[in-house]
Design a protein around this motif. Sequence first.
Motif, mmCIF file in Angstrom:
data_model
loop_
_atom_site.group_PDB
_atom_site.id
_atom_site.type_symbol
_atom_site.label_atom_id
_atom_site.label_comp_id
_atom_site.label_asym_id
_atom_site.label_seq_id
_atom_site.Cartn_x
_atom_site.Cartn_y
_atom_site.Cartn_z
ATOM 1 N N ARG A 12 0.817 -1.214 0.000
ATOM 2 C CA ARG A 12 0.000 0.000 0.000
ATOM 3 C C ARG A 12 0.852 1.264 0.000
ATOM 4 N NH1 ARG A 12 -5.591 -0.056 1.251
ATOM 5 N NH2 ARG A 12 -6.394 -2.158 1.108
ATOM 6 N N ASP A 13 2.163 1.141 0.217
ATOM 7 C CA ASP A 13 3.067 2.295 0.157
ATOM 8 C C ASP A 13 3.394 2.691 -1.279
ATOM 9 O OD1 ASP A 13 3.188 2.526 2.901
ATOM 10 O OD2 ASP A 13 5.036 1.364 3.082
ATOM 11 N N TYR A 14 3.030 1.841 -2.231
ATOM 12 C CA TYR A 14 3.278 2.130 -3.635
ATOM 13 C C TYR A 14 2.106 2.928 -4.180
ATOM 14 C CZ TYR A 14 3.892 1.531 -8.617
ATOM 15 O OH TYR A 14 4.048 1.786 -9.954
ATOM 16 N N PRO A 15 2.279 3.965 -4.905
ATOM 17 C CA PRO A 15 3.495 4.538 -5.447
ATOM 18 C C PRO A 15 4.065 5.690 -4.610
ATOM 19 C CG PRO A 15 1.656 5.501 -6.583
ATOM 20 C CD PRO A 15 1.087 4.516 -5.563
ATOM 21 N N ALA A 16 3.408 6.054 -3.518
ATOM 22 C CA ALA A 16 3.797 7.254 -2.763
ATOM 23 C C ALA A 16 5.252 7.234 -2.296
ATOM 24 C CB ALA A 16 2.869 7.441 -1.566
ATOM 25 N N LYS A 17 5.774 6.058 -1.936
ATOM 26 C CA LYS A 17 7.110 5.996 -1.368
ATOM 27 C C LYS A 17 8.171 5.469 -2.334
ATOM 28 C CE LYS A 17 5.592 5.742 3.411
ATOM 29 N NZ LYS A 17 5.655 4.981 4.665
ATOM 30 N N VAL A 18 7.869 5.482 -3.630
ATOM 31 C CA VAL A 18 8.854 5.052 -4.623
ATOM 32 C C VAL A 18 10.032 6.012 -4.593
ATOM 33 C CG1 VAL A 18 9.285 4.823 -7.101
ATOM 34 C CG2 VAL A 18 7.202 3.884 -6.114
ATOM 35 N N LYS A 19 11.252 5.451 -4.512
ATOM 36 C CA LYS A 19 12.462 6.264 -4.424
ATOM 37 C C LYS A 19 13.350 6.154 -5.657
ATOM 38 C CE LYS A 19 12.610 5.870 0.561
ATOM 39 N NZ LYS A 19 13.348 5.430 1.721
ATOM 40 N N PHE A 20 13.196 5.043 -6.409
ATOM 41 C CA PHE A 20 14.096 4.803 -7.528
ATOM 42 C C PHE A 20 13.312 4.471 -8.783
ATOM 43 C CE2 PHE A 20 16.298 3.636 -3.618
ATOM 44 C CZ PHE A 20 17.385 4.500 -3.680
ATOM 45 N N CYS A 21 13.856 4.863 -9.914
ATOM 46 C CA CYS A 21 13.233 4.657 -11.213
ATOM 47 C C CYS A 21 13.125 3.159 -11.521
ATOM 48 C CB CYS A 21 14.070 5.355 -12.288
ATOM 49 S SG CYS A 21 13.431 5.116 -13.963
ATOM 50 N N PRO A 22 11.947 2.692 -11.951
ATOM 51 C CA PRO A 22 11.807 1.283 -12.310
ATOM 52 C C PRO A 22 12.510 0.920 -13.617
ATOM 53 C CG PRO A 22 9.757 2.441 -12.696
ATOM 54 C CD PRO A 22 10.686 3.417 -12.036
ATOM 55 N N LEU A 23 12.920 1.907 -14.402
ATOM 56 C CA LEU A 23 13.592 1.639 -15.668
ATOM 57 C C LEU A 23 15.114 1.642 -15.554
ATOM 58 C CD1 LEU A 23 11.386 3.683 -18.166
ATOM 59 C CD2 LEU A 23 11.244 1.268 -17.565
ATOM 60 N N CYS A 24 15.684 2.673 -14.892
ATOM 61 C CA CYS A 24 17.143 2.779 -14.872
ATOM 62 C C CYS A 24 17.744 2.742 -13.466
ATOM 63 C CB CYS A 24 17.602 4.040 -15.601
ATOM 64 S SG CYS A 24 17.305 5.577 -14.695
ATOM 65 N N GLY A 25 16.918 2.808 -12.428
ATOM 66 C CA GLY A 25 17.407 2.706 -11.062
ATOM 67 C C GLY A 25 17.873 4.006 -10.439
ATOM 68 N N ALA A 26 17.817 5.104 -11.153
ATOM 69 C CA ALA A 26 18.238 6.393 -10.599
ATOM 70 C C ALA A 26 17.191 6.916 -9.617
ATOM 71 C CB ALA A 26 18.460 7.404 -11.728
ATOM 72 N N ALA A 27 17.552 7.942 -8.875
ATOM 73 C CA ALA A 27 16.645 8.544 -7.894
ATOM 74 C C ALA A 27 15.443 9.191 -8.584
ATOM 75 C CB ALA A 27 17.392 9.582 -7.071
ATOM 76 N N MET A 28 14.316 9.133 -7.884
ATOM 77 C CA MET A 28 13.105 9.820 -8.344
ATOM 78 C C MET A 28 12.948 11.065 -7.486
ATOM 79 S SD MET A 28 11.658 7.768 -10.687
ATOM 80 C CE MET A 28 9.899 7.967 -10.792
ATOM 81 N N ARG B 26 17.472 10.821 -13.964
ATOM 82 C CA ARG B 26 18.400 10.462 -15.040
ATOM 83 C C ARG B 26 17.702 10.331 -16.391
ATOM 84 N NH1 ARG B 26 21.122 5.033 -14.184
ATOM 85 N NH2 ARG B 26 21.963 6.083 -12.372
ATOM 86 N N CYS B 27 16.702 9.463 -16.478
ATOM 87 C CA CYS B 27 16.113 9.168 -17.799
ATOM 88 C C CYS B 27 14.819 9.925 -18.073
ATOM 89 C CB CYS B 27 15.904 7.668 -17.974
ATOM 90 S SG CYS B 27 14.540 6.970 -17.021
ATOM 91 N N GLY B 28 14.243 10.573 -17.051
ATOM 92 C CA GLY B 28 13.030 11.354 -17.263
ATOM 93 C C GLY B 28 11.733 10.577 -17.172
#
Length: 187
Positions: free
Chosen positions: A15-31, A48-50
């Motif tokens: 239930r913490d998703y998507p509010a607590k997402v910290k990293f990009c699901p595509l490239c792993g960089a910070a959100m 990083r990737c937008g």
Amino acid sequence: MKKHDPIHANHRVQRDYPAKVKFCPLCGAAMESRMLMPENAERKVCTRCGFVLFPGPKLVAGCFVVDAGRVLLLRRGIEPAVGKWTFPGGYVDFGENAADAALRETREEVGMRVALGLLLGVFNDGPNTVVVYLATPGKEPPSLSDEATGVRYFAPDDIPWPDLAFPTTIDAITAWVASTRKPRQSA
């Protein structure tokens, strides 16, 4: 725990998703939160990737198994709402349609192969949108599982209202009870 040991999903964490997402699901960089134009809404954006994370509700599907004017409810064996009553149902898998998910979840949770009927309704509690189908029981009686520590049919007047699991459970049962009380029209 070993890498390939099976686990149970921690639904409180889900239930913490998507509010607590910290990293990009595509490239792993910070959100980071950014204002997205032209909708003027804060969204998580990859630094990083937008990639833009567009949050949406999780789709849940379930069955109201009705027999002789009574609905089958199960007592939850897992969190959230362990020990509370609800109908068989769960998350729709990616690529799965809601009707198939409702049938699968009913089979997994209470061991029944049911026949789907009409759509009872679509209900929302914020993070979840729940699609509920009416269903008739198959040959198998309901059985217990890790997710269902109790199973029982309830008549409309016997619903355990204070012990229902979720707002969507209450909304769906309210809709079902109302449908059982519609006045019959004479021909």
